[in-house]
Design a protein around this motif. Structure first.
Motif, mmCIF file in Angstrom:
data_model
loop_
_atom_site.group_PDB
_atom_site.id
_atom_site.type_symbol
_atom_site.label_atom_id
_atom_site.label_comp_id
_atom_site.label_asym_id
_atom_site.label_seq_id
_atom_site.Cartn_x
_atom_site.Cartn_y
_atom_site.Cartn_z
ATOM 1 N N TYR A 109 0.491 -1.568 -0.299
ATOM 2 C CA TYR A 109 0.001 -0.285 -0.475
ATOM 3 C C TYR A 109 0.477 1.898 -0.009
ATOM 4 O O TYR A 109 0.695 2.590 -0.785
ATOM 5 C CB TYR A 109 -0.447 0.254 1.194
ATOM 6 C CG TYR A 109 -1.668 -1.265 1.107
ATOM 7 C CD1 TYR A 109 -3.341 -0.739 0.620
ATOM 8 C CD2 TYR A 109 -2.545 -1.928 2.175
ATOM 9 C CE1 TYR A 109 -4.291 -1.458 -0.114
ATOM 10 C CE2 TYR A 109 -3.286 -3.376 1.608
ATOM 11 C CZ TYR A 109 -4.632 -2.257 0.581
ATOM 12 O OH TYR A 109 -5.350 -3.520 0.808
ATOM 13 N N SER A 110 1.910 1.250 0.203
ATOM 14 C CA SER A 110 2.749 2.275 0.673
ATOM 15 C C SER A 110 3.239 2.740 -0.260
ATOM 16 O O SER A 110 4.253 3.801 -0.565
ATOM 17 C CB SER A 110 3.196 2.584 2.515
ATOM 18 O OG SER A 110 2.453 3.585 2.567
ATOM 19 N N GLU A 111 4.502 1.166 -0.378
ATOM 20 C CA GLU A 111 5.918 1.207 -1.538
ATOM 21 C C GLU A 111 5.531 0.392 -2.994
ATOM 22 O O GLU A 111 6.447 0.732 -3.612
ATOM 23 C CB GLU A 111 7.202 0.794 -0.947
ATOM 24 C CG GLU A 111 7.274 1.334 0.846
ATOM 25 C CD GLU A 111 7.798 0.014 1.726
ATOM 26 O OE1 GLU A 111 8.520 0.463 2.136
ATOM 27 O OE2 GLU A 111 8.401 -0.988 1.078
ATOM 28 N N SER A 112 4.156 0.600 -3.260
ATOM 29 C CA SER A 112 3.762 0.332 -4.447
ATOM 30 C C SER A 112 4.464 -1.135 -4.941
ATOM 31 O O SER A 112 5.109 -0.835 -6.134
ATOM 32 C CB SER A 112 4.109 1.593 -5.780
ATOM 33 O OG SER A 112 3.874 2.720 -5.356
ATOM 34 N N LYS A 113 5.612 -1.778 -3.777
ATOM 35 C CA LYS A 113 6.166 -3.293 -4.408
ATOM 36 C C LYS A 113 5.237 -4.456 -4.940
ATOM 37 O O LYS A 113 3.260 -4.024 -4.480
ATOM 38 C CB LYS A 113 6.689 -3.432 -3.232
ATOM 39 C CG LYS A 113 7.845 -2.614 -2.793
ATOM 40 C CD LYS A 113 8.510 -3.297 -1.627
ATOM 41 C CE LYS A 113 10.135 -2.534 -1.203
ATOM 42 N NZ LYS A 113 10.903 -2.167 -2.182
ATOM 43 N N HIS A 114 5.570 -5.087 -6.029
ATOM 44 C CA HIS A 114 4.957 -6.057 -6.893
ATOM 45 C C HIS A 114 4.839 -7.390 -5.859
ATOM 46 O O HIS A 114 5.680 -8.451 -5.617
ATOM 47 C CB HIS A 114 5.528 -6.904 -8.030
ATOM 48 C CG HIS A 114 4.233 -7.656 -8.306
ATOM 49 N ND1 HIS A 114 3.697 -8.047 -8.375
ATOM 50 C CD2 HIS A 114 4.780 -7.715 -9.938
ATOM 51 C CE1 HIS A 114 3.227 -8.730 -9.476
ATOM 52 N NE2 HIS A 114 3.515 -8.324 -10.317
ATOM 53 N N ILE A 115 4.285 -7.915 -4.736
ATOM 54 C CA ILE A 115 4.388 -8.462 -3.862
ATOM 55 C C ILE A 115 3.616 -10.229 -4.632
ATOM 56 O O ILE A 115 3.005 -11.013 -3.520
ATOM 57 C CB ILE A 115 3.016 -7.963 -2.540
ATOM 58 C CG1 ILE A 115 1.283 -7.922 -3.103
ATOM 59 C CG2 ILE A 115 3.743 -6.949 -2.410
ATOM 60 C CD1 ILE A 115 0.257 -7.612 -1.266
#
Length: 218
Positions: A109-115
């Motif tokens: 939600y805060s770092e825009s990483k591809h989880i």
């Protein structure tokens, strides 16, 4: 947001409370690599315009800021979250449930990483103290899948259709990202009725899906 407000409420109680996270996918049919935005997703899901979707998200961002959460929805990466749930279940067995859940949420939600990406998940796992090789082996197998499906089956049997959903003492439910004082008042009423918490407070859902919680149609 529901998680943060629950934590704030617990901090105001003079009672020991155990929180256990459960798995819940809002969109288990989602692909790992998605080429549309959160606004397009909400527009399609709820039958709203893109402007309405953006307005709903803007309101969520504002509420997040009020509790210290920095949502980055413009760059948020939608994905299938099943492997992220598997990682959370693996971390739970290793004693890192809270750390891994918090890291996944912040990454999404805060770092825009591809989880949904395994290399990203491995990096996040290492950050919280898990062994990278062991996590990689887990992700390349079907390990922890049964645990995820068991949680999801339990949610289905309980009639849970959205998150956040908090089940207390296996018989009281608080739904949605309620204000902190609602959590405080509800928990105090349960304490008065049942005495000290005899089981655990459970949030039925690691809220790292693309929508967070249900947004009502405008």
């Amino acid at each position: 947001m529901g998680k943060k407000r629950l934590e704030d409420a617990i901090n105001k109680l003079d009672q020991p409370v155990k929180v256990v996270y459960k798995c819940f996918e809002l969109d288990p049919t989602s692909e790992r690599d998605v080429n549309y935005s959160i606004y397009e997703k909400l527009s399609q899901k709820y039958g709203m315009s893109l402007d309405q979707a953006k307005a709903s998200v803007a309101n969520m961002i504002k509420m997040g800021n009020e509790v210290g959460i920095e949502y980055q929805y413009d760059t948020l990466i939608l994905t299938n979250t099943f492997d992220a749930h598997r990682l959370a279940m693996y971390a739970k067995e290793q004693g890192y449930m809270h750390e891994m859940t918090e890291r996944l949420l912040r990454a999404h939600y805060s770092e825009s990483k591809h989880i949904g990406d395994h290399s990203t998940l491995i990096d996040l796992a290492v950050e919280v103290g898990l062994d990278g090789k062991s996590v990689a082996n887990m992700l390349s197998s079907d390990e922890m899948s049964d645990q995820v499906r068991k949680d999801e089956q339990e949610a289905s049997e309980l009639g849970i259709r959205s998150i956040p959903y908090f089940l207390i003492n296996r018989k009281y439910a608080i739904t949605g990202a309620q204000p902190t004082e609602v959590f405080v008042n509800s928990l105090q009423q349960i304490l008065e009725k049942d005495g000290p918490f005899i089981e655990e407070i459970t949030e039925n859902g690691i809220t790292c899906d693309e929508n967070g919680c249900e947004i009502p149609k405008k």
